[in-house]
Design a protein around this motif. Structure first.
Motif, mmCIF file in Angstrom:
data_model
loop_
_atom_site.group_PDB
_atom_site.id
_atom_site.type_symbol
_atom_site.label_atom_id
_atom_site.label_comp_id
_atom_site.label_asym_id
_atom_site.label_seq_id
_atom_site.Cartn_x
_atom_site.Cartn_y
_atom_site.Cartn_z
ATOM 1 N N TRP A 184 13.171 -57.049 38.406
ATOM 2 C CA TRP A 184 13.065 -56.212 39.665
ATOM 3 C C TRP A 184 11.868 -57.026 40.477
ATOM 4 C CZ3 TRP A 184 9.238 -54.127 42.800
ATOM 5 C CH2 TRP A 184 9.995 -53.399 43.938
ATOM 6 N N LYS A 185 12.017 -57.663 41.489
ATOM 7 C CA LYS A 185 10.948 -58.487 42.101
ATOM 8 C C LYS A 185 10.752 -58.138 43.564
ATOM 9 C CE LYS A 185 13.063 -62.660 41.932
ATOM 10 N NZ LYS A 185 13.160 -64.029 41.761
ATOM 11 N N TRP A 186 9.333 -58.093 43.777
ATOM 12 C CA TRP A 186 8.880 -57.740 45.054
ATOM 13 C C TRP A 186 7.568 -58.613 45.347
ATOM 14 C CZ3 TRP A 186 4.620 -54.918 47.078
ATOM 15 C CH2 TRP A 186 4.619 -54.827 48.453
ATOM 16 N N HIS A 238 21.847 -51.154 50.185
ATOM 17 C CA HIS A 238 22.653 -50.399 49.241
ATOM 18 C C HIS A 238 22.468 -50.995 47.922
ATOM 19 C CE1 HIS A 238 26.579 -48.141 48.331
ATOM 20 N NE2 HIS A 238 25.532 -47.261 48.254
ATOM 21 N N GLY A 239 22.012 -49.989 47.047
ATOM 22 C CA GLY A 239 21.605 -50.473 45.686
ATOM 23 C C GLY A 239 20.247 -50.748 45.494
ATOM 24 N N GLU A 240 19.743 -50.906 44.202
ATOM 25 C CA GLU A 240 18.818 -51.564 43.640
ATOM 26 C C GLU A 240 18.758 -52.949 43.750
ATOM 27 O OE1 GLU A 240 17.236 -49.890 40.233
ATOM 28 O OE2 GLU A 240 17.350 -47.955 40.765
ATOM 29 N N ARG A 241 17.946 -53.653 44.151
ATOM 30 C CA ARG A 241 18.074 -55.251 44.239
ATOM 31 C C ARG A 241 17.267 -55.904 42.807
ATOM 32 N NH1 ARG A 241 15.189 -58.727 48.786
ATOM 33 N NH2 ARG A 241 13.393 -58.644 46.965
ATOM 34 N N ARG A 262 12.267 -48.504 45.155
ATOM 35 C CA ARG A 262 13.844 -49.110 45.332
ATOM 36 C C ARG A 262 14.779 -48.312 45.685
ATOM 37 N NH1 ARG A 262 12.365 -47.605 40.207
ATOM 38 N NH2 ARG A 262 14.114 -47.144 38.898
ATOM 39 N N GLY A 263 15.913 -48.741 45.697
ATOM 40 C CA GLY A 263 17.236 -48.091 45.941
ATOM 41 C C GLY A 263 17.819 -48.153 47.079
ATOM 42 N N SER A 264 18.895 -47.548 47.345
ATOM 43 C CA SER A 264 19.636 -47.386 48.610
ATOM 44 C C SER A 264 18.641 -46.675 49.729
ATOM 45 C CB SER A 264 21.057 -46.665 48.163
ATOM 46 O OG SER A 264 21.709 -47.171 47.411
ATOM 47 N N LYS A 265 18.905 -47.303 51.042
ATOM 48 C CA LYS A 265 17.811 -46.909 51.753
ATOM 49 C C LYS A 265 18.756 -46.011 52.782
ATOM 50 C CE LYS A 265 14.960 -48.329 55.651
ATOM 51 N NZ LYS A 265 14.513 -49.696 56.214
ATOM 52 N N TYR A 266 18.285 -44.576 53.076
ATOM 53 C CA TYR A 266 19.040 -43.926 53.919
ATOM 54 C C TYR A 266 17.711 -43.108 54.757
ATOM 55 C CZ TYR A 266 22.852 -44.185 50.924
ATOM 56 O OH TYR A 266 23.866 -44.676 50.056
ATOM 57 N N SER A 267 18.026 -42.315 55.629
ATOM 58 C CA SER A 267 16.884 -41.575 56.634
ATOM 59 C C SER A 267 17.419 -40.182 56.958
ATOM 60 C CB SER A 267 16.417 -42.368 57.771
ATOM 61 O OG SER A 267 15.981 -43.571 57.557
ATOM 62 N N ARG A 294 14.749 -43.314 49.601
ATOM 63 C CA ARG A 294 15.809 -44.279 48.670
ATOM 64 C C ARG A 294 16.392 -43.331 47.408
ATOM 65 N NH1 ARG A 294 14.086 -49.816 49.095
ATOM 66 N NH2 ARG A 294 12.927 -49.953 51.181
ATOM 67 N N VAL A 295 17.411 -43.804 47.118
ATOM 68 C CA VAL A 295 18.272 -43.451 46.111
ATOM 69 C C VAL A 295 18.240 -44.282 44.870
ATOM 70 C CG1 VAL A 295 20.071 -41.999 45.120
ATOM 71 C CG2 VAL A 295 19.382 -41.987 47.518
ATOM 72 N N THR A 296 17.549 -44.085 43.800
ATOM 73 C CA THR A 296 17.787 -45.072 42.589
ATOM 74 C C THR A 296 19.212 -45.152 41.975
ATOM 75 O OG1 THR A 296 17.088 -43.842 40.957
ATOM 76 C CG2 THR A 296 15.381 -44.603 42.267
ATOM 77 N N ALA A 297 19.327 -46.264 41.094
ATOM 78 C CA ALA A 297 20.364 -46.308 40.528
ATOM 79 C C ALA A 297 20.849 -45.033 39.637
ATOM 80 C CB ALA A 297 20.492 -47.622 39.567
ATOM 81 N N ARG A 298 19.799 -44.111 39.067
ATOM 82 C CA ARG A 298 20.163 -42.850 38.460
ATOM 83 C C ARG A 298 20.086 -41.731 39.311
ATOM 84 N NH1 ARG A 298 16.527 -41.389 33.662
ATOM 85 N NH2 ARG A 298 18.144 -40.033 33.513
ATOM 86 N N GLY A 299 20.125 -42.062 40.751
ATOM 87 C CA GLY A 299 20.425 -40.668 41.545
ATOM 88 C C GLY A 299 19.162 -40.253 42.014
#
Length: 298
Positions: free
Chosen positions: A165-167, A151-154, A33-38, A85-90
């Protein structure tokens, strides 16, 4: 503050009320999970890797944290390129093909794509005019001016007023209590739904205007007016464009007038002593499912 990537261990909650220490390049024992970058190669910039955020035809580029590409290469990512991904804890995590992963014997599965921990991020990524770390309002809410997608954990506020947290068919509750954060969500949107927690601790939600609690409607109107006046007076076309894209994307008619408002609830430090939501994976089959592809729909 200069952005910095650190190859250091992190602690992750697991089932049974326990936690484990995870070293860089080890399998990630939690939800992906987390914000998605590449990290990508782009001929319009340099021969080195560049940081990229994208949503369909929207792309924003920036300078990647020093050392991240090397860490991705050593973990098994071809050329050090690909999404992360970058989680809410970085925490920075990525997926590595099992056949290229040096620590596959430690992973819960031995095929597909292995979620892998790389290290931590400190400081704010520079994506030009996009404000990833806005000042949280100390009095009420504001319009979310940052990235409106990926942007952010959903997370989801459940009918039981817990954070989940759902998927797909998987549901993993947070290891911690978030009653104050859930109460803040409920104050503006009474129906269960999503909220997003970014790597900088910001919490934002999508709020259909018709779903706003009556006693909060004037506050939301004032927040919209303040955001628009500020953006227009500063010539902040980036914020105006990003918010408009979110409104269009959440509208059933492609009309921003009936889209869902991206509302900045505040910062985690304002709720529950600043505790960061942490999902506890209690079903090992999740790793097999989430590892079928490098990118999975959320």
């Amino acid at each position: 503050m200069t952005v910095e990537f650190k190859e250091e261990p992190t602690k992750v909650p697991i089932s049974g009320g326990q936690s484990v220490s995870v070293a860089p390049k080890q399998p990630w024992p939690s939800a992906y999970r987390g914000s998605k970058y590449s990290l990508v190669s782009d001929e319009n910039f340099t021969d080195s890797a560049v940081l990229k955020w994208e949503q369909r035809d929207l792309s924003v580029f920036g300078e990647p944290p020093q050392g991240l590409r090397s860490a991705m290469t050593l973990a098994g990512k071809s050329g050090g390129y690909g999404s992360f991904r970058v989680t809410a804890r970085g925490e920075i995590i990525t997926k590595v093909p099992a056949e290229d992963y040096p620590n596959v014997e430690d992973a819960p599965v031995s095929e597909g794509w292995i979620p892998t921990y790389l290290g931590t991020l400190s400081g704010t990524l520079d994506l030009g005019d996009v404000n990833l770390d806005p000042t949280a309002s100390g009095d009420g809410v504001a319009v979310w001016p940052g990235l409106p997608f990926h942007h952010g954990e959903r997370w989801a506020v459940s009918h039981e007023n817990t954070l989940v947290w759902k998927w797909r068919d998987y549901r993993f509750e947070s290891a911690f209590d978030h009653s104050e954060l859930v109460a803040a969500y409920d104050a503006y949107r009474p129906t269960p739904g999503r909220l997003y927690v970014t790597e900088y601790g910001h919490v934002w939600v999508n709020v259909p205007y018709d779903d706003i609690m009556p006693e909060k409607q004037n506050e939301i109107r004032d927040a919209i007016a303040a955001w628009r006046d500020n953006a227009e007076s500063k010539g902040d076309s980036t914020s105006l464009r990003l918010v408009n894209r979110r409104l269009v994307a959440t509208s059933s008619t492609d009309d921003p007038a009936d889209g869902h408002l991206p509302i900045h609830l505040g910062h985690l430090r304002q709720f529950d002593g600043g505790v960061v939501p942490r999902p506890v994976v209690d079903d090992e089959s999740y790793y097999l499912e989430v590892g079928q592809y490098e990118e999975v729909w959320e």
